[in-house]
Design a protein around this motif. Structure first.
Motif, PDB file in Angstrom:
ATOM      1  N   ILE A  14       0.831  -1.449   0.091  1.00 10.52           N
ATOM      2  CA  ILE A  14       0.152  -0.129   0.253  1.00 10.52           C
ATOM      3  C   ILE A  14       0.921   1.556   0.250  1.00 10.52           C
ATOM      4  O   ILE A  14       0.112   2.194  -0.045  1.00 10.52           O
ATOM      5  CB  ILE A  14      -1.138  -0.451   1.192  1.00 10.52           C
ATOM      6  CG1 ILE A  14      -0.203   0.329   2.222  1.00 10.52           C
ATOM      7  CG2 ILE A  14      -1.942  -1.205   1.182  1.00 10.52           C
ATOM      8  CD1 ILE A  14      -1.164   0.002   3.921  1.00 10.52           C
ATOM      9  N   LEU A 263      -3.102   0.474  13.260  1.00 13.04           N
ATOM     10  CA  LEU A 263      -2.263   0.969  12.900  1.00 13.04           C
ATOM     11  C   LEU A 263      -2.580   1.942  11.494  1.00 13.04           C
ATOM     12  O   LEU A 263      -1.662   3.004  11.403  1.00 13.04           O
ATOM     13  CB  LEU A 263      -1.308  -0.800  11.799  1.00 13.04           C
ATOM     14  CG  LEU A 263      -1.002  -1.100  13.340  1.00 13.04           C
ATOM     15  CD1 LEU A 263      -0.771  -2.453  12.105  1.00 13.04           C
ATOM     16  CD2 LEU A 263       0.303   0.034  13.668  1.00 13.04           C
ATOM     17  N   GLY A 264      -3.759   1.949  10.770  1.00 15.17           N
ATOM     18  CA  GLY A 264      -3.710   3.385  10.067  1.00 15.17           C
ATOM     19  C   GLY A 264      -3.820   4.325  10.140  1.00 15.17           C
ATOM     20  O   GLY A 264      -3.768   5.386   9.235  1.00 15.17           O
ATOM     21  N   HIS A 282       2.405   1.604  10.114  1.00 15.55           N
ATOM     22  CA  HIS A 282       2.689   0.196   9.759  1.00 15.55           C
ATOM     23  C   HIS A 282       3.393  -0.117   8.560  1.00 15.55           C
ATOM     24  O   HIS A 282       4.289   0.588   8.624  1.00 15.55           O
ATOM     25  CB  HIS A 282       0.742  -0.117   9.320  1.00 15.55           C
ATOM     26  CG  HIS A 282       0.591   1.266   8.289  1.00 15.55           C
ATOM     27  ND1 HIS A 282       0.706   1.421   6.682  1.00 15.55           N
ATOM     28  CD2 HIS A 282       0.152   2.031   8.387  1.00 15.55           C
ATOM     29  CE1 HIS A 282       0.746   2.314   6.242  1.00 15.55           C
ATOM     30  NE2 HIS A 282      -0.147   3.095   7.107  1.00 15.55           N
ATOM     31  N   GLY A 283       2.949  -1.724   8.314  1.00 14.13           N
ATOM     32  CA  GLY A 283       4.182  -2.340   7.100  1.00 14.13           C
ATOM     33  C   GLY A 283       2.963  -1.713   5.829  1.00 14.13           C
ATOM     34  O   GLY A 283       2.322  -1.186   5.581  1.00 14.13           O
ATOM     35  N   SER A 284       3.595  -2.573   4.362  1.00 11.55           N
ATOM     36  CA  SER A 284       3.019  -2.607   3.248  1.00 11.55           C
ATOM     37  C   SER A 284       1.964  -3.112   3.172  1.00 11.55           C
ATOM     38  O   SER A 284       1.187  -2.953   2.305  1.00 11.55           O
ATOM     39  CB  SER A 284       4.076  -3.800   2.257  1.00 11.55           C
ATOM     40  OG  SER A 284       4.134  -4.897   2.880  1.00 11.55           O
ATOM     41  N   ALA A 285       1.261  -4.162   3.977  1.00 17.51           N
ATOM     42  CA  ALA A 285      -0.511  -4.761   3.873  1.00 17.51           C
ATOM     43  C   ALA A 285      -0.235  -5.424   2.490  1.00 17.51           C
ATOM     44  O   ALA A 285      -1.432  -4.549   2.367  1.00 17.51           O
ATOM     45  CB  ALA A 285      -1.358  -3.578   4.669  1.00 17.51           C
ATOM     46  N   PRO A 286      -0.033  -5.814   2.516  1.00 12.63           N
ATOM     47  CA  PRO A 286       0.012  -6.910   0.785  1.00 12.63           C
ATOM     48  C   PRO A 286      -1.344  -7.147   1.139  1.00 12.63           C
ATOM     49  O   PRO A 286      -1.860  -7.571  -0.503  1.00 12.63           O
ATOM     50  CB  PRO A 286       0.826  -7.597   0.669  1.00 12.63           C
ATOM     51  CG  PRO A 286       1.415  -8.655   2.084  1.00 12.63           C
ATOM     52  CD  PRO A 286       0.918  -6.753   3.554  1.00 12.63           C
ATOM     53  N   ASP A 287      -2.068  -7.583   2.170  1.00 13.09           N
ATOM     54  CA  ASP A 287      -3.539  -8.486   2.196  1.00 13.09           C
ATOM     55  C   ASP A 287      -4.420  -7.423   1.396  1.00 13.09           C
ATOM     56  O   ASP A 287      -5.208  -7.714   1.056  1.00 13.09           O
ATOM     57  CB  ASP A 287      -3.649  -8.499   2.825  1.00 13.09           C
ATOM     58  CG  ASP A 287      -3.640  -7.715   4.305  1.00 13.09           C
ATOM     59  OD1 ASP A 287      -2.482  -7.036   4.658  1.00 13.09           O
ATOM     60  OD2 ASP A 287      -4.547  -7.928   5.392  1.00 13.09           O
ATOM     61  N   ILE A 288      -4.267  -5.987   0.915  1.00 12.17           N
ATOM     62  CA  ILE A 288      -5.207  -4.836   0.668  1.00 12.17           C
ATOM     63  C   ILE A 288      -4.365  -3.985  -0.351  1.00 12.17           C
ATOM     64  O   ILE A 288      -5.521  -3.350  -0.773  1.00 12.17           O
ATOM     65  CB  ILE A 288      -5.689  -3.748   1.790  1.00 12.17           C
ATOM     66  CG1 ILE A 288      -4.539  -2.821   3.051  1.00 12.17           C
ATOM     67  CG2 ILE A 288      -6.622  -4.588   3.135  1.00 12.17           C
ATOM     68  CD1 ILE A 288      -4.866  -1.697   3.640  1.00 12.17           C
ATOM     69  N   ALA A 294      -6.811   1.112   1.382  1.00 13.30           N
ATOM     70  CA  ALA A 294      -5.650   1.454   2.730  1.00 13.30           C
ATOM     71  C   ALA A 294      -6.155   2.889   3.209  1.00 13.30           C
ATOM     72  O   ALA A 294      -7.060   3.966   2.252  1.00 13.30           O
ATOM     73  CB  ALA A 294      -4.249   1.509   2.078  1.00 13.30           C
ATOM     74  N   ASN A 295      -6.193   2.530   4.734  1.00 15.21           N
ATOM     75  CA  ASN A 295      -6.210   4.180   5.624  1.00 15.21           C
ATOM     76  C   ASN A 295      -5.391   5.380   5.214  1.00 15.21           C
ATOM     77  O   ASN A 295      -3.924   4.720   6.081  1.00 15.21           O
ATOM     78  CB  ASN A 295      -6.614   4.117   6.786  1.00 15.21           C
ATOM     79  CG  ASN A 295      -6.805   5.869   7.819  1.00 15.21           C
ATOM     80  OD1 ASN A 295      -6.927   6.170   6.585  1.00 15.21           O
ATOM     81  ND2 ASN A 295      -7.506   4.984   8.456  1.00 15.21           N
ATOM     82  N   ASP A 343     -10.857  -0.112   7.546  1.00 16.15           N
ATOM     83  CA  ASP A 343     -10.149  -0.397   8.728  1.00 16.15           C
ATOM     84  C   ASP A 343     -10.632   0.212   9.747  1.00 16.15           C
ATOM     85  O   ASP A 343     -10.560  -0.174  11.437  1.00 16.15           O
ATOM     86  CB  ASP A 343      -8.657  -0.181   8.978  1.00 16.15           C
ATOM     87  CG  ASP A 343      -8.609   1.622   8.502  1.00 16.15           C
ATOM     88  OD1 ASP A 343      -9.427   2.203   7.845  1.00 16.15           O
ATOM     89  OD2 ASP A 343      -7.644   2.789   9.795  1.00 16.15           O
TER      90      ASP A 343
HETATM   91  P1  ATP Z   1       5.503  -4.974   9.092  1.00 15.27           P
HETATM   92  O1  ATP Z   1       6.340  -6.424   9.457  1.00 15.27           O
HETATM   93  O2  ATP Z   1       6.167  -4.649   7.435  1.00 15.27           O
HETATM   94  O3  ATP Z   1       5.127  -3.519  10.281  1.00 15.27           O
HETATM   95  P2  ATP Z   1       3.364  -6.497   9.620  1.00 15.27           P
HETATM   96  O4  ATP Z   1       2.981  -8.019   9.578  1.00 15.27           O
HETATM   97  O5  ATP Z   1       3.026  -5.603  10.537  1.00 15.27           O
HETATM   98  O6  ATP Z   1       3.679  -5.418   8.516  1.00 15.27           O
HETATM   99  P3  ATP Z   1       0.883  -4.867   7.778  1.00 15.27           P
HETATM  100  O7  ATP Z   1       1.790  -4.676   6.713  1.00 15.27           O
HETATM  101  O8  ATP Z   1       1.526  -3.443   8.987  1.00 15.27           O
HETATM  102  O9  ATP Z   1       1.946  -5.951   8.929  1.00 15.27           O
HETATM  103  O10 ATP Z   1      -0.567  -4.915   8.338  1.00 15.27           O
HETATM  104  C1  ATP Z   1      -0.382  -5.460   9.439  1.00 15.27           C
HETATM  105  C2  ATP Z   1      -2.447  -5.408   9.591  1.00 15.27           C
HETATM  106  O11 ATP Z   1      -3.278  -4.091   9.238  1.00 15.27           O
HETATM  107  C3  ATP Z   1      -2.822  -5.766   7.784  1.00 15.27           C
HETATM  108  O12 ATP Z   1      -4.205  -6.515   8.036  1.00 15.27           O
HETATM  109  C4  ATP Z   1      -3.331  -4.617   7.344  1.00 15.27           C
HETATM  110  O13 ATP Z   1      -4.037  -4.475   6.138  1.00 15.27           O
HETATM  111  C5  ATP Z   1      -3.461  -3.622   8.318  1.00 15.27           C
HETATM  112  N1  ATP Z   1      -3.208  -2.648   7.327  1.00 15.27           N
HETATM  113  C6  ATP Z   1      -2.135  -1.878   7.960  1.00 15.27           C
HETATM  114  N2  ATP Z   1      -2.045  -0.579   7.812  1.00 15.27           N
HETATM  115  C7  ATP Z   1      -3.246  -0.555   7.406  1.00 15.27           C
HETATM  116  C8  ATP Z   1      -3.810   0.691   6.680  1.00 15.27           C
HETATM  117  N3  ATP Z   1      -3.068   1.842   6.157  1.00 15.27           N
HETATM  118  N4  ATP Z   1      -4.860   0.504   5.986  1.00 15.27           N
HETATM  119  C9  ATP Z   1      -5.859  -0.020   6.395  1.00 15.27           C
HETATM  120  N5  ATP Z   1      -5.585  -1.471   7.289  1.00 15.27           N
HETATM  121  C10 ATP Z   1      -3.991  -1.417   7.337  1.00 15.27           C
END
Ligand code: ATP
Length: 370
Positions: A14, A263-264, A282-288, A294-295, A343
């Motif tokens: 994201i 996290l958003g 937050h990370g790259s949230a590949p699931d969304i 994304a927020n 989110d």
């Molecule tokens: P990293 O290890 O790289 O920090 P992570 O494993 O903690 O990453 P994230 O990518 O931060 O994982 O995502 C964690 C969850 O939060 C996921 O289900 C993701 O979809 C959700 N999420 C993270 N950022 C956002 C956002 N900006 N908007 C909506 N959902 C988010």
């Protein structure tokens, strides 16, 4: 007259979507402030780039980051992008910049935001900052630990007097310019450790106490990390500034984010004496990723933190005003509750949230407390 060169690293997942929003917001706010110029150079870095080219961050990008006034990062890394030895590729960018640019303090504000439902039912207002030591602690050796015959694995924790002093000074400086904890307005820095079990944490605490002695106008407190996780849920209003070793800071700041909307919404900064890198917690949230859901708020608030840092560093009122404008606009959108991303239980897209923040920039005043 503030004139800044920023390197943007949109990154993976994201990252590009939320960076696009942040850069549009930055553009709009600088257009409104004649005394502020920000030029942005976007560079391709991260896991996708590594897949395509074999390198996550080319030297030229690293050097541009070194030269920049600040770095704005979306999100770097994808779970399956790993080197043959198992290391995640995101370290080639994030850790490299953190270590090489000595971004020794991770700053993560934790505050109740208007319009965002309380995660902690009935909790009083929350407003504290976690200051995480970023380059030492249990993560200092990163993947350099040992594994003996598949029977015993070890990692070494590194705590130095100098590193601990630096991060504690940042915590006390921050406390000096905040308004104190919500409970009673008292300024207090809380040291989070496990000094009762490990001598390394007892040492961290002793250095913290030395720094605290030199700031007798600010209160001090000590909390063991296990108790801390309970207090963050039970009495978060008693915290003002919290300082912790690297791994503890990582954990308690994620918990903290979850208590104020997730996290958003969680902005963060990695700063040192000369350089600053700003990215959502937050990370790259590949699931969304790639679905415009994304927020972008955490990214936008991180951009405000960048301008605030630049403003303080260069004694530049225009940058401070820009930070306050962006912060206030994002908060207004949350408070109105008309544009709510998934989110937070709504259905607004990332780009719609961006449009709402841009519109709010045009109709408000500055002055959100930071
Ligand atoms: P990293 O290890 O790289 O920090 P992570 O494993 O903690 O990453 P994230 O990518 O931060 O994982 O995502 C964690 C969850 O939060 C996921 O289900 C993701 O979809 C959700 N999420 C993270 N950022 C956002 C956002 N900006 N908007 C909506 N959902 C988010």
């Amino acid at each position: 007259m503030g004139n800044y060169s920023i390197v943007a690293l949109p990154g993976d997942g994201i990252g590009p979507e939320i960076t696009d929003v942040a850069l549009r917001v930055l553009d709009r706010v600088t257009a409104a402030l004649p005394d502020l110029t920000v030029s942005v150079a976007s560079h391709d870095a991260g896991a996708e780039r590594w897949r395509r080219t074999g390198t996550a961050m080319p030297e030229e990008t690293f050097e541009a980051c070194q030269r920049a006034d600040a770095i704005l990062m979306g999100a770097i890394g994808l779970p399956d992008a790993r080197h043959p030895d198992g290391r995640e590729v995101n370290g080639d960018v994030i850790f490299r910049l953190r270590f090489a640019l000595d971004l020794f303090a991770g700053i993560r504000p934790v505050r109740s935001l208007p319009g965002v439902p309380d995660t902690l039912a009935g909790a009083p207002r929350i407003d504290y900052v976690v200051v995480r030591e970023n380059v030492e602690g249990l993560y200092a050796s990163r993947t350099g630990g040992t594994n003996v015959r598949g029977e015993v694995a070890t990692d070494t924790i590194v705590i130095t007097a100098n590193g601990t002093r630096k991060v504690c000074e940042i915590a006390f400086d921050l406390a000096a310019r905040r308004t104190g904890r919500p409970q009673d307005g008292r300024r207090v820095v809380t040291c989070v450790d496990k000094a009762n079990v490990l001598s390394s944490y007892a040492f961290f605490r002793s250095v913290f106490d030395e720094v605290a002695d030199a700031h007798d106008d600010i209160g001090r407190d000590h909390v063991y990390v296990d108790a801390m996780t309970a207090f963050q849920v039970q009495r978060p209003e008693t915290f003002d500034v919290v300082v912790a070793e690297n791994m503890f800071g990582d954990i308690i700041s994620d918990l903290a984010a979850a208590t104020v909307g997730g996290l958003g919404l969680a902005a963060s900064a990695d700063v040192g004496y000369r350089h600053g890198m700003f990215q959502p917690a937050h990370g790259s949230a590949p699931d969304i990723a790639g679905r415009d859901v994304a927020n972008p708020t955490a990214m936008v608030l991180s951009t405000a933190m960048m301008l605030d840092w630049l403003g303080r560093r260069h004694d530049d009122q225009a940058a401070l005003d820009a930070a306050a404008m962006i912060d206030a606009a994002a908060l207004r959108v949350l408070e109105r509750g008309e544009t709510v991303t998934a989110d937070l239980g709504g259905s607004a897209s990332c780009s719609a949230m961006g449009e709402a923040i841009l519109a709010a920039l045009g109709d408000g005043t500055t002055g959100a407390a930071r």
